[in-house]
Enzyme design. Structure first.
Site, PDB file in Angstrom:
ATOM      1  N   THR A 391       0.850  -1.207   0.000  1.00 55.31           N
ATOM      2  CA  THR A 391       0.000   0.000   0.000  1.00 55.31           C
ATOM      3  C   THR A 391       0.876   1.244   0.000  1.00 55.31           C
ATOM      4  OG1 THR A 391      -1.710  -1.144   1.235  1.00 55.31           O
ATOM      5  CG2 THR A 391      -1.858   1.232   1.240  1.00 55.31           C
ATOM      6  N   ASP A 433      -9.490  -8.723   2.477  1.00 56.70           N
ATOM      7  CA  ASP A 433      -9.937  -7.732   3.466  1.00 56.70           C
ATOM      8  C   ASP A 433     -11.363  -8.002   3.947  1.00 56.70           C
ATOM      9  OD1 ASP A 433      -7.633  -6.358   3.825  1.00 56.70           O
ATOM     10  OD2 ASP A 433      -8.128  -4.676   2.524  1.00 56.70           O
ATOM     11  N   SER A 463      -8.760  -0.286   5.987  1.00 63.81           N
ATOM     12  CA  SER A 463      -8.219   0.554   7.061  1.00 63.81           C
ATOM     13  C   SER A 463      -7.634   1.840   6.503  1.00 63.81           C
ATOM     14  CB  SER A 463      -7.114  -0.194   7.810  1.00 63.81           C
ATOM     15  OG  SER A 463      -7.633  -1.325   8.448  1.00 63.81           O
TER      16      SER A 463
HETATM   17  O1  DON Z   1      -7.524  -1.549   2.680  1.00 63.69           O
HETATM   18  C1  DON Z   1      -6.861  -2.047   3.582  1.00 63.69           C
HETATM   19  O2  DON Z   1      -7.063  -1.845   4.750  1.00 63.69           O
HETATM   20  C2  DON Z   1      -5.691  -2.932   3.219  1.00 63.69           C
HETATM   21  N1  DON Z   1      -5.937  -3.568   1.967  1.00 63.69           N
HETATM   22  C3  DON Z   1      -4.474  -2.083   3.192  1.00 63.69           C
HETATM   23  C4  DON Z   1      -3.265  -2.898   2.969  1.00 63.69           C
HETATM   24  C5  DON Z   1      -2.050  -2.254   3.445  1.00 63.69           C
HETATM   25  O3  DON Z   1      -2.008  -1.154   3.905  1.00 63.69           O
HETATM   26  C6  DON Z   1      -0.879  -3.094   3.351  1.00 63.69           C
HETATM   27  N2  DON Z   1       0.248  -2.483   4.000  1.00 63.69           N
HETATM   28  N3  DON Z   1       0.975  -3.020   4.774  1.00 63.69           N
END
Ligand code: DON
Length: 592
Positions: A391, A433, A463
């Site tokens: 991310t 998720d 998140s």
């Molecule tokens: O939307 C979310 O919460 C996750 N898919 C975000 C993933 C993320 O931040 C990965 N980083 N370590």
């Protein structure tokens, strides 16, 4: 003229952050002119100017700089930078993933653009069960893990509403980086190494990211992505239709079908980015604007700020850093218990409004004892009168008053690891998720309830927490956000609290060591040198300093983590806009 100062090593930055009360007041860090941002690939942690941007990669930040030079605004700059990150930081985000975009316009309007992936129409609660048992691997790797990619729809919606430069021109830096290549840095190298085996199962992932003998390219080698360059050119020329209803969707379905995928052309054709109503809360004379469901970020940051507002946080920090982190951890625990129970896509389930009600937060806050960690926390109810990195977060803001906080992701490193041949597009694994089965933790250890269960065309809970803080009169003051799964929420909270309660500049806030508590497991994760105090090493690399010693005495199980989220931010200061990147990675802030 833009002012910048050089990168410091993370540990130095953490140690320094507690010593340097204010970068801007004290200026113990060196400043220098940013003569040629476009060609300068070096890492600069902060930049001050009229138009600014901060991203995790110098090439993407330079794309934002070029956009400003060409007369673009912060929305244009964010789009150009996001497209570039998909090329030079593709393990984190890209065309195969999604994003959430929070924008404050020069006229004061707020736009929350939900570019979250959606589950295919054929998705169901049972899709990851085999012999009645959940198989988490299926929601993380391979064709079934992928939800409909959504980044490009969100970027186009933002551009249609607020962009000023030509859509196609925003693709130029990304196309150039894909065509001519970029030097592999530590982040890409580590991401390929850690997923080498999974990547080698898919022909395009293997051909693009591994060497012909299957080994991992070395740091400094040039990665060229000609297929991705072609894809970008097509979207630049023909728009998202080429992606959702044209050649890309067809190629994706054809390939995924070979691996028993369930995505269809209709799923692609039906995708729409959605404008949502942002979460607004008030915190010590400011308005905090957060992202609503299907993100949990805005709601729980608001909830935790509401709890914290009942405490004299600045005074607590001055008197005892351990008490400060204890208080944060107690708020986090309660918010994440609620997250697990209540949160889901608000188009499918009722996300209760009481979660952001200050009265509810005050009730939770009254349960917090400053001398003892609480146990057995369960989700709340309304009362009648009541070491993985993926991310990316980027921030832009311009002289006219447009601010963008954009978090973009393919979920975990290289998403589902499936690259569609001939396109260079790596698909997300955002299906993970969802709560794939009650009580079964996902890749981030998060558990969820029926509210976040899988359903056709539903968006998985996120998140991601792009946030913008305004003064009560609406003047933008601060923007924050991060990468790091659930750690995003808590890192963003800590950066807001440090800027507002502790009066720290955003770069100091970002560099400071963090804590993270997500209810399950009942552990306070912390970075080394918490509270700015050196942490002696024992044989496990986990010695205690005075702060962690006290946290342990208060009853918190502790675990050290080298990095809890990667954050970027922008703050309005007297000399202009201050953009800051996280010293935990090799990003760059630019200004013009
Ligand atoms: O939307 C979310 O919460 C996750 N898919 C975000 C993933 C993320 O931040 C990965 N980083 N370590």
């Amino acid at each position: 003229m833009a002012k910048t100062f050089h990168r410091r090593h993370f540990n130095q930055a953490i140690a320094a952050s507690s010593l340097i009360g204010s970068t801007l007041g004290g200026t113990r860090l060196l400043a220098e002119e940013n003569q040629n941002a476009e060609s300068d690939q070096s890492n600069r942690r902060t930049a001050i100017g009229a138009n600014v941007a901060a991203t995790v990669h110098p090439i993407a930040s330079n794309a934002a700089w070029k956009t400003y030079r060409d007369g673009g605004n912060a929305v244009d700059a964010a789009i150009a930078a996001a497209l570039c990150l998909g090329v030079v930081d593709g393990h984190n985000s890209g065309l195969g993933g999604g994003c959430l975009m929070l924008i404050r316009t020069q006229g004061g309007a707020i736009h929350a653009i939900d570019g979250r992936e959606t589950a295919p129409a054929a998705a169901s609660e049972k899709m990851y069960l085999r012999n009645g048992k959940p198989v988490a691997e299926l929601s993380q790797t391979g064709s079934l893990a992928c939800a409909v990619p959504s980044q490009i729809a969100a970027l186009k919606l933002a551009h249609d509403k607020l962009g000023t430069l030509q859509w196609a021109s925003l693709f130029e830096p990304a196309i150039e980086a894909a065509e001519n290549g970029y030097a592999i840095g530590i982040a890409t190298h580590t991401a390929i190494s850690s997923e080498r085996e999974n990547l080698s199962n898919y022909e395009a992932s293997k051909a693009v990211l591994l060497k012909p003998d299957g080994s991992v390219p070395k740091i400094g080698e040039v990665l060229r992505q000609p297929d991705l360059a072609k894809t970008l050119k097509n979207i630049a020329k023909y728009g998202p239709g080429w992606f959702y209803a044209g050649d890309f969707a067809k190629a994706a379905i054809e390939y995924l079908d070979q691996y028993s995928g369930i995505l269809t052309l209709q799923d692609f054709g039906n995708y729409k980015a959605i404008e949502r109503t942002a979460v607004r809360t008030h915190y010590r004379g400011n308005q905090v604007i957060g992202f609503p469901a299907p993100s949990s970020g805005g709601i729980h940051i608001a909830q935790m700020l509401n709890m914290l507002e009942t405490f004299d946080v600045a005074n607590i920090y001055t008197n005892s850093k351990a008490e400060f982190f204890h208080l944060l951890a107690e708020c986090m625990k309660r918010a994440f218990a609620d997250r697990a129970h209540w949160l889901g896509d608000s188009d499918f389930v009722d996300v209760p409004k009481f979660l952001v009600d200050p009265l509810y937060a005050a009730r939770l806050a009254r349960q917090i004892r400053l001398d003892k960690a609480s146990s057995n926390i369960a989700h709340g109810i309304e009362e009648a009168n009541a070491d993985k990195k993926h991310t990316t977060h980027l921030a832009t803001a311009d002289a006219k008053g447009n601010w963008v906080a954009l978090t973009s992701t393919v979920n975990t490193t290289w998403g589902c690891k499936v690259m569609i041949p001939g396109t260079g597009v790596m698909l997300n694994n955002q299906m993970d998720d969802f709560s794939i089965s009650p009580g079964v933790p996902n890749a981030f250890g998060l558990v969820g309830s029926a509210n976040n269960a899988i359903a056709a065309n539903k968006r998985p809970l996120s998140s991601m927490s792009p946030s913008i803080v305004l003064s009560e009169d609406g003047t933008p003051r601060l923007s924050c956000g991060a990468a790091g799964g659930p750690k995003i929420i808590n890192a963003t909270l800590q950066n807001i609290v440090r800027c507002i309660d502790l009066n720290q500049p955003i770069d100091t806030a970002i560099a400071s060591a963090r804590v993270h508590q997500q209810w399950r497991p009942d552990i306070v994760y912390h970075e080394p040198n918490l509270g700015g105090l050196r942490q002696p090493l024992n044989e496990n690399g986990n010695g205690r300093n005075e702060v962690t010693e006290q946290l342990s005495k208060l009853g918190h199980p502790l675990k050290v983590s080298s990095s809890l989220a990667i954050a970027q931010g922008i703050q309005m200061i007297s000399r202009g806009l201050l953009a800051a990147t996280d010293p935990r990675t090799d990003g760059k802030a630019i200004a013009s």
